[in-house]
Structures are given as structure tokens and as C-alpha cells.
Design a protein around this motif. Structure first.
Motif, short mmCIF file in Angstrom:
data_model
loop_
_atom_site.label_atom_id
_atom_site.label_comp_id
_atom_site.label_asym_id
_atom_site.label_seq_id
_atom_site.Cartn_x
_atom_site.Cartn_y
_atom_site.Cartn_z
N MET A 1 -14.32 15.60 -4.96
CA MET A 1 -14.85 15.46 -3.90
C MET A 1 -14.48 16.21 -2.70
N SER A 2 -13.01 16.38 -2.48
CA SER A 2 -12.41 17.16 -1.25
C SER A 2 -12.68 18.63 -1.58
N GLU A 3 -12.80 19.03 -2.79
CA GLU A 3 -13.07 20.49 -3.21
C GLU A 3 -14.53 21.01 -2.95
N GLU A 4 -15.62 19.89 -3.15
CA GLU A 4 -16.81 20.31 -2.90
C GLU A 4 -17.27 20.10 -1.42
N ILE A 5 -16.66 19.18 -0.59
CA ILE A 5 -16.77 19.19 0.76
C ILE A 5 -16.02 20.51 1.37
N HIS A 6 -15.16 20.91 0.71
CA HIS A 6 -14.47 22.07 1.58
C HIS A 6 -15.27 23.27 1.16
N ARG A 7 -15.81 23.36 0.09
CA ARG A 7 -16.65 24.61 -0.08
C ARG A 7 -17.96 24.57 0.96
N ARG A 8 -18.57 23.32 1.21
CA ARG A 8 -19.39 23.23 2.14
C ARG A 8 -18.95 23.54 3.49
N PHE A 9 -17.73 22.93 4.05
CA PHE A 9 -17.15 23.36 5.23
C PHE A 9 -17.01 24.97 5.46
N VAL A 10 -16.75 25.68 4.44
CA VAL A 10 -16.43 27.06 4.53
C VAL A 10 -17.68 27.77 4.70
N GLU A 11 -18.83 27.17 4.02
CA GLU A 11 -19.96 27.80 4.09
C GLU A 11 -20.49 27.51 5.71
N ILE A 12 -20.54 26.41 5.91
CA ILE A 12 -21.07 25.99 7.30
C ILE A 12 -20.47 26.76 8.40
N PHE A 32 -8.03 12.88 2.52
CA PHE A 32 -8.65 11.85 3.35
C PHE A 32 -8.34 10.51 2.84
N ARG A 33 -7.15 9.97 3.51
CA ARG A 33 -7.04 8.41 3.03
C ARG A 33 -6.73 7.45 4.29
N ALA A 34 -7.43 6.40 4.02
CA ALA A 34 -7.43 5.55 5.50
C ALA A 34 -6.16 4.26 4.79
N ASP A 35 -5.67 3.58 5.70
CA ASP A 35 -4.72 2.66 5.14
C ASP A 35 -4.95 1.41 6.15
N ALA A 36 -5.70 0.08 5.45
CA ALA A 36 -5.86 -0.92 6.21
C ALA A 36 -4.88 -1.94 5.50
N SER A 37 -3.56 -1.58 5.34
CA SER A 37 -2.66 -2.56 4.63
C SER A 37 -2.05 -3.45 5.70
N GLN A 38 -2.19 -3.06 6.95
CA GLN A 38 -1.59 -3.79 8.14
C GLN A 38 -2.92 -4.89 8.66
N PHE A 145 -8.60 6.29 10.60
CA PHE A 145 -7.34 6.15 9.76
C PHE A 145 -7.23 4.60 9.09
N TYR A 146 -7.97 3.43 10.01
CA TYR A 146 -7.85 2.26 9.34
C TYR A 146 -9.22 1.99 8.65
N PHE A 147 -10.40 2.13 9.05
CA PHE A 147 -11.54 1.89 8.43
C PHE A 147 -11.90 2.87 7.23
N GLY A 148 -11.54 4.19 7.36
CA GLY A 148 -11.66 5.16 6.68
C GLY A 148 -13.08 5.73 7.04
N ARG A 185 -17.14 14.60 9.77
CA ARG A 185 -16.60 15.02 10.70
C ARG A 185 -15.29 14.55 11.21
N SER A 186 -14.76 13.40 10.28
CA SER A 186 -13.41 12.88 10.33
C SER A 186 -12.56 13.89 9.36
N ARG A 187 -13.15 14.72 8.44
CA ARG A 187 -12.39 15.52 7.70
C ARG A 187 -12.19 16.80 8.75
N LEU A 188 -13.19 17.19 9.58
CA LEU A 188 -12.96 18.23 10.22
C LEU A 188 -11.94 18.11 10.99
N ALA A 189 -11.82 16.93 11.96
CA ALA A 189 -10.47 16.57 12.53
C ALA A 189 -9.37 16.86 11.96
#
Length: 201
Positions: A1-12, A32-38, A145-148, A185-189
């Protein structure tokens, strides 16, 4: 998934700026990993406590808060009557007030993570920013980062905004540029934060 999104980002990015293309390609895909453990209230309080501080200072202050609370649940410790003890951990009066407001909302059942997870980012932000001392930046960070939530552009984050502006055009609004990367857009950040922290080539 990350690879596919990365290719799309480079294209954009190819339609925006060769400098942005180079930055994305040099870094490769982002994880991209969220953490809702707390509990959500605890994460919110920690976010407020660490605002405008270095990571080291934020960790130190938060450690003192947890020590001061002892065996008491954090949402029970964070009350106005404990204001002096909370401020003694290194927190300002404003941050103390904000954390007490978050804890009060949690005790009233208004910060149920499952309920907020079902909302879109705009509705979730309205709920969170209705709390005294919780601004849009905090709501954005919690959504990412909490809700992903994968489609949040935190335009109030100086590092993300300035990095995107520098890699594209200072004349173009970063919100408009980021919109090209929806619904990720979270991945862009994440790309922008990584680039900002990367040593110059």
C-alpha cells in the motif's frame, strides 16, 4: 500500500515541482502507523502539555505529571483543586486549565474514542476544539496519530507548511497544494516532517 501511494505521490508531484519529486524519491515511501493504546483523554493532555516544547522537555514534564498523580487515575488527578501540584510539574496556568477541562470532559463521558473515531475529521475537530485550550493543531495531531485518519493536512503545523511551500512555490497556498494529494494528506505531512528533519544533501 505504501509503495502504491508513494508512486502516486511522485506522479502528482511531477505536475507541481521537480524539487518536490526529488524530495519524495530520495526519501522513499513513508510508514503510517496510528497508536491508540492510551486513553484519548491522556493522549490529549500529553499533547497539550508538550505544545511549544522540545521533545526532551515535554517528556520530562509529562513524567512529573504521572509521578504527581501516583496511583490515582489521571482524569481524577487533573482537577482544579490540584492546580498547584499540576503547575509544580512545570506547566503554565493555561496548560493546567486546558488539561483539567479535558479531564472534566472525559469524566462526563464526552471523550469516548469509539464515538469520535466514527466522525469525520471536521466533526471530530469541532468536538475537540470546543474544549478550552484545545486548538486545531492538537485536533489534527490526534486525528492523524491517534485515530489514524489518512486525509488530514495540518496547515497549522509550521514545519509541514513551510516545507511544502519551500518544495513547491511560496506563492501557492499549501492547502490547495495538499488537496492534490487527497485522500492521503496525512501521509503528505509525514513526508514533509521527514524531509524537514533530513540532513541537507
Amino acid at each position: 500500500m505504501s509503495e502504491e501511494i508513494h508512486r502516486r505521490f511522485v506522479e502528482i508531484a511531477g505536475g507541481l515541482s521537480p524539487v518536490l519529486v526529488d524530495a519524495l524519491e530520495r526519501g522513499g515511501p513513508v510508514a503510517f502507523r496510528a497508536d491508540a493504546s492510551q486513553p484519548l483523554a491522556e493522549r490529549l493532555c500529553r499533547s497539550v502539555a508538550g505544545q511549544q516544547l522540545s521533545v526532551k522537555a515535554a517528556r520530562s514534564i509529562w513524567s512529573r505529571v504521572l509521578t504527581a498523580a501516583g496511583s490515582m487515575p489521571l482524569t481524577e488527578f487533573l482537577v482544579e483543586t490540584n492546580g498547584e501540584a499540576i503547575r509544580a510539574c512545570g506547566l503554565s496556568a493555561a496548560k493546567t486549565r486546558a488539561m483539567c477541562a479535558i479531564a472534566r470532559e472525559a469524566r462526563a463521558g464526552g471523550l469516548e474514542a469509539g464515538e469520535l473515531r466514527d466522525l469525520d475529521h471536521a466533526a471530530r475537530s469541532r468536538r475537540l476544539t470546543a474544549l478550552w485550550g484545545v486548538g486545531q493543531w492538537t485536533a489534527d495531531m490526534i486525528s492523524i496519530f491517534y485515530f489514524g485518519d489518512e486525509d488530514v493536512w495540518p496547515d497549522g503545523d509550521v514545519a509541514a507548511r513551510k516545507t511544502l511551500s519551500r518544495l513547491t512555490s511560496p506563492r501557492r497556498k499549501t492547502v490547495r497544494t495538499a488537496a492534490r494529494f487527497a485522500p492521503y494528506r496525512s501521509r503528505l505531512a509525514l513526508y514533509m516532517w521527514r524531509h524537514a528533519d533530513a540532513p541537507p544533501v
